[in-house]
Design an enzyme around this catalytic site. Structure first.
Site, PDB file in Angstrom:
ATOM      1  N   SER A 129      25.691 -24.560  44.857  1.00  0.00           N
ATOM      2  CA  SER A 129      25.928 -24.729  46.473  1.00  0.00           C
ATOM      3  C   SER A 129      26.583 -23.565  46.750  1.00  0.00           C
ATOM      4  O   SER A 129      27.029 -22.477  46.060  1.00  0.00           O
ATOM      5  CB  SER A 129      26.657 -26.086  46.506  1.00  0.00           C
ATOM      6  OG  SER A 129      27.945 -25.937  45.787  1.00  0.00           O
ATOM      7  N   LYS A 130      27.305 -23.764  48.112  1.00  0.00           N
ATOM      8  CA  LYS A 130      28.111 -22.642  48.518  1.00  0.00           C
ATOM      9  C   LYS A 130      29.275 -22.129  47.725  1.00  0.00           C
ATOM     10  O   LYS A 130      29.564 -20.865  47.450  1.00  0.00           O
ATOM     11  CB  LYS A 130      28.842 -23.097  49.862  1.00  0.00           C
ATOM     12  CG  LYS A 130      28.001 -23.870  50.877  1.00  0.00           C
ATOM     13  CD  LYS A 130      27.185 -23.305  51.889  1.00  0.00           C
ATOM     14  CE  LYS A 130      26.377 -24.218  52.796  1.00  0.00           C
ATOM     15  NZ  LYS A 130      25.394 -24.873  51.834  1.00  0.00           N
ATOM     16  N   ARG A 131      29.917 -23.081  47.237  1.00  0.00           N
ATOM     17  CA  ARG A 131      30.985 -22.699  46.421  1.00  0.00           C
ATOM     18  C   ARG A 131      30.600 -21.893  45.062  1.00  0.00           C
ATOM     19  O   ARG A 131      31.659 -21.468  44.480  1.00  0.00           O
ATOM     20  CB  ARG A 131      31.972 -24.083  45.881  1.00  0.00           C
ATOM     21  CG  ARG A 131      31.122 -24.848  45.041  1.00  0.00           C
ATOM     22  CD  ARG A 131      32.066 -26.136  44.836  1.00  0.00           C
ATOM     23  NE  ARG A 131      31.725 -26.878  43.881  1.00  0.00           N
ATOM     24  CZ  ARG A 131      30.283 -27.809  43.881  1.00  0.00           C
ATOM     25  NH1 ARG A 131      29.831 -27.728  45.085  1.00  0.00           N
ATOM     26  NH2 ARG A 131      29.891 -28.292  42.891  1.00  0.00           N
ATOM     27  N   HIS A 132      29.511 -21.748  44.710  1.00  0.00           N
ATOM     28  CA  HIS A 132      28.983 -20.809  43.379  1.00  0.00           C
ATOM     29  C   HIS A 132      28.908 -19.696  44.000  1.00  0.00           C
ATOM     30  O   HIS A 132      28.356 -18.830  43.160  1.00  0.00           O
ATOM     31  CB  HIS A 132      27.764 -21.566  42.958  1.00  0.00           C
ATOM     32  CG  HIS A 132      28.185 -22.685  42.164  1.00  0.00           C
ATOM     33  ND1 HIS A 132      27.687 -23.984  42.920  1.00  0.00           N
ATOM     34  CD2 HIS A 132      28.584 -23.264  41.194  1.00  0.00           C
ATOM     35  CE1 HIS A 132      27.726 -24.854  42.114  1.00  0.00           C
ATOM     36  NE2 HIS A 132      28.361 -24.809  41.319  1.00  0.00           N
ATOM     37  N   GLY A 133      29.774 -18.932  44.918  1.00  0.00           N
ATOM     38  CA  GLY A 133      29.601 -17.532  45.237  1.00  0.00           C
ATOM     39  C   GLY A 133      28.035 -17.341  46.112  1.00  0.00           C
ATOM     40  O   GLY A 133      27.637 -18.282  46.335  1.00  0.00           O
TER      41      GLY A 133
END
Length: 495
Positions: A237-241
């Site tokens: 998701s978004k938080r994985h860069g």
RNA sequence: GGCCCCAUCGUCUAGCGGUUAGGACACGGCCCUCUCAAGGCUGAAGCCCGGGUUCAAUUCCCGGUGGGGUCACCA
């Protein structure tokens, strides 16, 4: 029947690596079997779909070389087609109108959840005759106790029970289709023979099989791919860069390296790690796809990118670098805050693109080739060769431009001044070797001061190559200027 | 919670009953060397647990544990 597969992203976000890998597997499967690869934009969610996402998805696929064999179709343009099918389903009694309010559904769900039961529609409208179709949704009448069997070439036989499936919505209250319905309608209409998709969609496969039946159609085959997870083993998701695939273009990754990395997530061909695209097409089979989810590993991607950089001819690598630079500024918006902020801005492109400069630009790229993992690293190595002004790294100066470095610097400077033009790289090397011998120093004692003077840093291509390219890129006078400056920084007098 | 899926070094994986369990990334050491890389050699590191089946299980079956996915008028 010839193979027809598709990639069906929804433009509610950028093209991310998960969707990209699915697209790649579909593409490889199509090419391997000489079939067709199609792209369909699933923009049935009119609230969340954005033109910008559609553009970036198509651009991303194009960048990788995964073009659709037929013009992409957009679901938002096919409402009439869906409408006819809705009518048919309601008339045959396979589906029914439901006017249950959002509120009723919400409280129903809340009660069921509170009671520890699985939330599902209670079929209130299933047999009601007096539902006003205006503003009502359409639900599929799911049969009571049947077994739905999916034969998946990757996962094998998977059984579902219709008791576990509720009467799901096919048409929203505004008459537009839901995903479940539109996928089926379009996969059938486009003649898709095999659906290859992420296994997060496994639970919706029996629903779609049910829909094919209700419409009287033969379902296609389904193949599910293991998921790609983040380092925390959670769904990507978004938080994985790097949310967008195009962020990788900005970060200097080669499309073929991206494909190579992604194909190895869930697929292997013996011990082989590096594949060209044609090798992937030749060797890829669904049977060799594994079942276990894979963690996305940026370090391995970086290594693989270096491998592919070294695989390219100097000319092709130069073109790839210039192409990357051309897109860089517009691609910056795909970079996450914090990430990639350190990517240096593109140098003077017009100068790099000028045909007259091509020889030394290629020489420069060749010099960076074996030491770069990304195209951005090439830019970093190239900086001292491209800008008129030079920033000296204070640490490099302090460490290398010592009083001991004055002597070799003076010698090199006067040698350059005394030459009409510099000899070739071998000639420069010979001079520097004989100079260091005559001074009784190691070559490093000569090379490092020259390197720092010319580039401002302790790191650069081999010193003879550096000198040679610099003479062509910034000119001999600038080379002398920098050597003079280095000498001054070392505490030496002007020569 | 219901349903579904999965399980070999930290990570990606090979393996398809008998192997000193192989490769790759990352990590350590050595070599090469004008810097940084690249390259070469080398080291450490793995079959989730418990039952079966079998002469023999990493491999087949069952159970457990663990992880993941999914349960919307999102896709």
């Amino acid at each position: 029947m010839s193979v027809r597969v598709r990639c069906a992203p929804s433009p509610t976000g950028y093209l991310h690596v998960g969707v990209t890998r699915t697209a790649l597997f579909n593409y490889l499967h199509a090419r391997h079997h000489g079939g067709a690869f199609l792209v369909r934009i699933e923009d049935t969610d009119r609230e969340r779909s954005k033109e910008e996402f559609t553009r970036s998805i198509l651009e991303g696929l194009e960048w990788l070389g995964l073009q659709s064999d037929e013009p992409p179709i957009f679901q938002s343009e096919r409402t009439e087609y869906y409408r006819g099918l809705f009518r048919q389903l309601v008339e045959t009694g396979a589906a029914y109108h439901c006017d249950c309010s959002k509120e009723r559904l919400d409280t129903l769900r809340a009660e069921q959840t509170a009671a520890g039961r699985t939330p599902r529609y209670d079929n209130r409208c299933r047999d009601r005759k007096n539902v006003n179709p205006e503003g009502a949704v359409i639900r599929l009448k799911v049969p009571d106790s049947e077994r739905i069997t999916v034969e998946d070439p990757i996962y094998g036989t998977i059984d579902f029970k219709t008791e576990d499936i509720d009467d799901f919505v096919l048409a929203k209250s505004d008459g537009t289709p839901t995903y479940q319905f539109a996928v089926v309608a379009d996969d059938y209409d486009q003649g898709v023979t095999l659906i290859i998709r992420g296994n997060d969609l496994l639970p919706s496969t029996p629903k779609q099989v049910l829909l094919y039946r209700a419409l009287g159609w033969e379902p296609p085959r389904f193949a599910h791919l293991p998921m790609i997870l983040g380092t925390d083993k959670q769904k990507l998701s978004k938080r994985h860069g790097a949310t967008s695939l195009l962020a990788y273009r900005a970060m200097g990754y080669l499309p073929q390296a991206m494909c190579n990395y992604l194909v190895r997530l869930g697929w292997a061909h013996g011990d082989q790690e590096v594949f060209t695209l044609s090798e992937m097409i030749e060797k890829f089979t669904l049977e060799a796809v594994g079942k276990a989810p894979a963690v996305f590993n940026p370090e391995k991607l970086l290594w693989l990118n270096g491998e592919h950089i070294r695989l390219l001819s100097v000319s092709d690598l130069t073109d790839a670098w210039l192409a990357h630079l051309k897109c860089l500024e517009q691609d910056r918006r795909y970079l996450e805050e914090g990430r990639g902020a350190d990517i240096p801005s593109a140098p003077d492109l017009n100068r790099l693109l000028a045909p007259d400069n091509r020889p030394w630009v290629e020489a420069l790229v060749a010099a960076c080739q074996e030491r770069s993992g990304t195209l951005v690293q090439i830019t970093e190595y190239a900086q001292p060769f491209l800008s008129e002004t030079l920033e000296y790294d204070p640490k490099a100066v302090a460490k290398v431009l010592t009083p001991e470095s004055r002597k070799p610097l003076e010698q090199v400077l006067s040698w350059v001044r005394g030459s009409l033009s510099l000899p070739d790289e071998a000639g420069i090397h010979d001079f520097l070797v004989s100079l260091s011998e005559s001074l009784g120093l190691g070559l490093g004692k000569v090379a490092q001061p020259v390197r720092v003077s010319l580039t401002g840093r302790t790191v650069s291509p081999p010193i003879n190559t550096t000198l040679s390219i610099l003479e062509k890129s910034i000119g001999k006078a600038k080379v002398e200027e920098r050597l003079q400056r280095g000498l001054e920084l070392a505490g030496g007098a002007s020569l």
